[in-house]
Design an enzyme around this catalytic site. Structure first.
Site, PDB file in Angstrom:
ATOM      1  N   PRO A   2      57.086  66.336  45.823  1.00  0.00           N
ATOM      2  CA  PRO A   2      55.848  66.803  45.192  1.00  0.00           C
ATOM      3  C   PRO A   2      55.913  66.720  43.672  1.00  0.00           C
ATOM      4  O   PRO A   2      56.957  66.952  43.064  1.00  0.00           O
ATOM      5  CB  PRO A   2      55.743  68.265  45.637  1.00  0.00           C
ATOM      6  N   LEU A   3      54.783  66.380  43.092  1.00  0.00           N
ATOM      7  CA  LEU A   3      54.592  66.442  41.647  1.00  0.00           C
ATOM      8  C   LEU A   3      53.567  67.538  41.411  1.00  0.00           C
ATOM      9  O   LEU A   3      52.445  67.461  41.907  1.00  0.00           O
ATOM     10  CB  LEU A   3      54.090  65.107  41.101  1.00  0.00           C
TER      11      LEU A   3
END
Length: 126
Positions: A2-3
């Site tokens: 995830p960003l």
């Protein structure tokens, strides 16, 4: 994988911002099975004239403490996992740094695994 992008009004102390980052990361580990060290979090602080939101959309009363969390992640989570994640983030943020659950806005942007390169010009998951 995830960003995380976190947007909030400018002026909170560093400990407050760290608590937000840490709580979101903890919720990702617990609810999304994100591995340790998979931590990529950006914080964007905005002046009042750059942070526009509806204070009552969907009958949810929001304040200027609103935190908008946008997470780009793989499209591998179930609806149930997402619901658990949203609830866990709100719960953790209400504890530390003390955000009201109404001031926690989360948006997921899902993508396929081949859309990630973590460095060296390599499609890391393809």
């Amino acid at each position: 994988m995830p960003l995380v992008r976190i947007s909030l009004r400018r002026g909170k102390p560093p400990q407050y911002i760290a608590a937000i980052r840490n709580s979101i990361y903890r919720a990702m580990i617990e609810a999304f099975n994100v591995p340790q060290n998979d931590r990529f979090i950006l914080v964007h602080q905005h002046d009042a004239d750059e942070f526009d939101y509806d204070a009552n959309y969907l009958d949810i009363p929001r304040t200027d403490d609103l935190v908008i969390i946008q997470i780009t992640c793989n499209n591998t989570r179930t609806v149930e996992q997402k619901k658990v994640f949203y609830a866990r983030v709100a719960e953790l943020l209400s504890t530390e740094p003390g955000l009201r659950p109404q001031d926690v806005f989360i948006s997921l942007l899902e993508t396929t695994k081949e859309n990630w390169s973590f460095g060296n010009g390599i499609a890391s998951y393809a």
